[in-house]
Design a protein around this motif. Structure first.
Motif, PDB file in Angstrom:
ATOM      1  N   VAL A  56      -6.741  -9.508  -6.437  1.00  0.00           N
ATOM      2  CA  VAL A  56      -5.975  -8.527  -7.204  1.00  0.00           C
ATOM      3  C   VAL A  56      -5.063  -9.266  -8.183  1.00  0.00           C
ATOM      4  CG1 VAL A  56      -4.300  -6.651  -7.110  1.00  0.00           C
ATOM      5  CG2 VAL A  56      -5.963  -6.914  -5.258  1.00  0.00           C
ATOM      6  N   ASP A  57      -5.210  -8.967  -9.482  1.00  0.00           N
ATOM      7  CA  ASP A  57      -4.323  -9.511 -10.521  1.00  0.00           C
ATOM      8  C   ASP A  57      -3.076  -8.652 -10.634  1.00  0.00           C
ATOM      9  OD1 ASP A  57      -5.492 -11.801 -11.542  1.00  0.00           O
ATOM     10  OD2 ASP A  57      -6.661 -10.724 -13.060  1.00  0.00           O
ATOM     11  N   GLY A  58      -1.930  -9.290 -10.725  1.00  0.00           N
ATOM     12  CA  GLY A  58      -0.693  -8.560 -10.982  1.00  0.00           C
ATOM     13  C   GLY A  58      -0.161  -7.756  -9.816  1.00  0.00           C
ATOM     14  N   LEU A  89      -9.734  -7.130  -9.183  1.00  0.00           N
ATOM     15  CA  LEU A  89      -9.049  -5.876  -9.477  1.00  0.00           C
ATOM     16  C   LEU A  89      -7.720  -6.132 -10.170  1.00  0.00           C
ATOM     17  CD1 LEU A  89      -9.645  -4.321  -5.956  1.00  0.00           C
ATOM     18  CD2 LEU A  89     -10.915  -3.803  -8.038  1.00  0.00           C
ATOM     19  N   THR A  90      -7.188  -5.095 -10.803  1.00  0.00           N
ATOM     20  CA  THR A  90      -5.861  -5.138 -11.397  1.00  0.00           C
ATOM     21  C   THR A  90      -4.980  -4.135 -10.666  1.00  0.00           C
ATOM     22  OG1 THR A  90      -6.804  -5.724 -13.546  1.00  0.00           O
ATOM     23  CG2 THR A  90      -4.562  -4.859 -13.542  1.00  0.00           C
ATOM     24  N   ALA A  91      -3.807  -4.589 -10.251  1.00  0.00           N
ATOM     25  CA  ALA A  91      -2.873  -3.715  -9.526  1.00  0.00           C
ATOM     26  C   ALA A  91      -2.376  -2.605 -10.444  1.00  0.00           C
ATOM     27  CB  ALA A  91      -1.705  -4.537  -9.000  1.00  0.00           C
ATOM     28  N   PRO A  92      -2.092  -1.429  -9.907  1.00  0.00           N
ATOM     29  CA  PRO A  92      -2.097  -1.105  -8.489  1.00  0.00           C
ATOM     30  C   PRO A  92      -3.497  -0.753  -7.983  1.00  0.00           C
ATOM     31  CG  PRO A  92      -1.366   0.801  -9.727  1.00  0.00           C
ATOM     32  CD  PRO A  92      -1.580  -0.322 -10.724  1.00  0.00           C
ATOM     33  N   VAL A  93      -3.699  -1.027  -6.705  1.00  0.00           N
ATOM     34  CA  VAL A  93      -4.921  -0.644  -5.999  1.00  0.00           C
ATOM     35  C   VAL A  93      -4.478   0.236  -4.839  1.00  0.00           C
ATOM     36  CG1 VAL A  93      -6.899  -1.473  -4.679  1.00  0.00           C
ATOM     37  CG2 VAL A  93      -6.028  -2.841  -6.578  1.00  0.00           C
ATOM     38  N   HIS A  94      -5.163   1.346  -4.647  1.00  0.00           N
ATOM     39  CA  HIS A  94      -4.768   2.276  -3.589  1.00  0.00           C
ATOM     40  C   HIS A  94      -5.804   2.329  -2.478  1.00  0.00           C
ATOM     41  CE1 HIS A  94      -2.573   3.617  -7.197  1.00  0.00           C
ATOM     42  NE2 HIS A  94      -1.591   3.704  -6.320  1.00  0.00           N
ATOM     43  N   LYS A 114      -6.180  -0.830   1.998  1.00  0.00           N
ATOM     44  CA  LYS A 114      -4.720  -0.764   1.927  1.00  0.00           C
ATOM     45  C   LYS A 114      -4.307  -0.633   0.473  1.00  0.00           C
ATOM     46  CE  LYS A 114      -2.087  -4.340   2.403  1.00  0.00           C
ATOM     47  NZ  LYS A 114      -1.341  -5.363   3.103  1.00  0.00           N
ATOM     48  N   THR A 115      -3.054  -0.389   0.250  1.00  0.00           N
ATOM     49  CA  THR A 115      -2.509  -0.252  -1.105  1.00  0.00           C
ATOM     50  C   THR A 115      -1.814  -1.535  -1.502  1.00  0.00           C
ATOM     51  OG1 THR A 115      -2.257   2.129  -0.900  1.00  0.00           O
ATOM     52  CG2 THR A 115      -0.848   1.028  -2.522  1.00  0.00           C
ATOM     53  N   VAL A 116      -2.060  -1.980  -2.723  1.00  0.00           N
ATOM     54  CA  VAL A 116      -1.355  -3.122  -3.298  1.00  0.00           C
ATOM     55  C   VAL A 116      -0.684  -2.628  -4.573  1.00  0.00           C
ATOM     56  CG1 VAL A 116      -1.533  -5.428  -4.292  1.00  0.00           C
ATOM     57  CG2 VAL A 116      -2.981  -4.795  -2.330  1.00  0.00           C
ATOM     58  N   GLU A 117       0.638  -2.598  -4.558  1.00  0.00           N
ATOM     59  CA  GLU A 117       1.398  -2.152  -5.724  1.00  0.00           C
ATOM     60  C   GLU A 117       1.491  -3.268  -6.755  1.00  0.00           C
ATOM     61  OE1 GLU A 117       2.160   0.856  -6.200  1.00  0.00           O
ATOM     62  OE2 GLU A 117       2.034   1.691  -4.183  1.00  0.00           O
ATOM     63  N   ARG A 118       1.834  -2.882  -7.977  1.00  0.00           N
ATOM     64  CA  ARG A 118       2.035  -3.825  -9.064  1.00  0.00           C
ATOM     65  C   ARG A 118       3.270  -4.668  -8.770  1.00  0.00           C
ATOM     66  NH1 ARG A 118       1.322  -0.690 -14.230  1.00  0.00           N
ATOM     67  NH2 ARG A 118      -0.412  -0.279 -12.918  1.00  0.00           N
ATOM     68  N   LYS A 119       3.174  -5.938  -9.118  1.00  0.00           N
ATOM     69  CA  LYS A 119       4.303  -6.844  -8.927  1.00  0.00           C
ATOM     70  C   LYS A 119       5.437  -6.417  -9.848  1.00  0.00           C
ATOM     71  CE  LYS A 119       3.284 -11.184  -8.817  1.00  0.00           C
ATOM     72  NZ  LYS A 119       2.942 -12.557  -9.205  1.00  0.00           N
TER      73      LYS A 119
END
Length: 122
Positions: A56-58, A89-94, A114-119
């Motif tokens: 995941v980028d960002g 992938l680019t964040a966010p990922v849900h 899982k969810t990965v929010e944007r940095k």
């Protein structure tokens, strides 16, 4: 005769499959129809759910866990993993987002688990 422990639910039924005649498998020991289906599939065409991670980028973390939404032919596990590895992938990922639709033409999607929010920058 094949002996299996069913993995469909926590009961872990001890199942026996008489595979003397592959056209007429006899399954015993299962508590439910899911166990019957599992045993028949395991003897004729074993299937597995594939779990992995995807970059995941960002994101607040660099990877997201993922899995196939359903089981795929056991012979395809490493091919599925190679397809997942190609994706960035680019964040966010849900959770539940489709990462690889219809992986290898199987009709099964690979989804985020899982969810990965944007940095946050700041």
């Amino acid at each position: 005769m094949r002996e299996l422990i069913c993995i469909c639910c926590p009961l872990g039924c001890h199942i026996k499959v008489d595979d003397t005649d592959m056209n007429n498998l006899i399954v015993t020991g299962n508590t439910c129809m899911r166990g019957d289906r599992y045993a028949r599939d395991e003897v004729t065409c074993p299937k597995r759910v594939v779990t992995s991670i995807c970059e995941v980028d960002g994101g607040e973390i660099e990877v997201v866990s993922c899995k196939t939404k359903d089981s795929v032919d056991k012979k395809l596990i490493f091919d599925v993993l190679r397809e997942i590895k190609k994706v960035k992938l680019t964040a966010p990922v849900h959770e539940g987002d489709v990462i690889v639709p219809n992986v290898l033409g199987t009709g099964v999607d690979v989804v985020a688990t899982k969810t990965v929010e944007r940095k946050c920058h700041g």
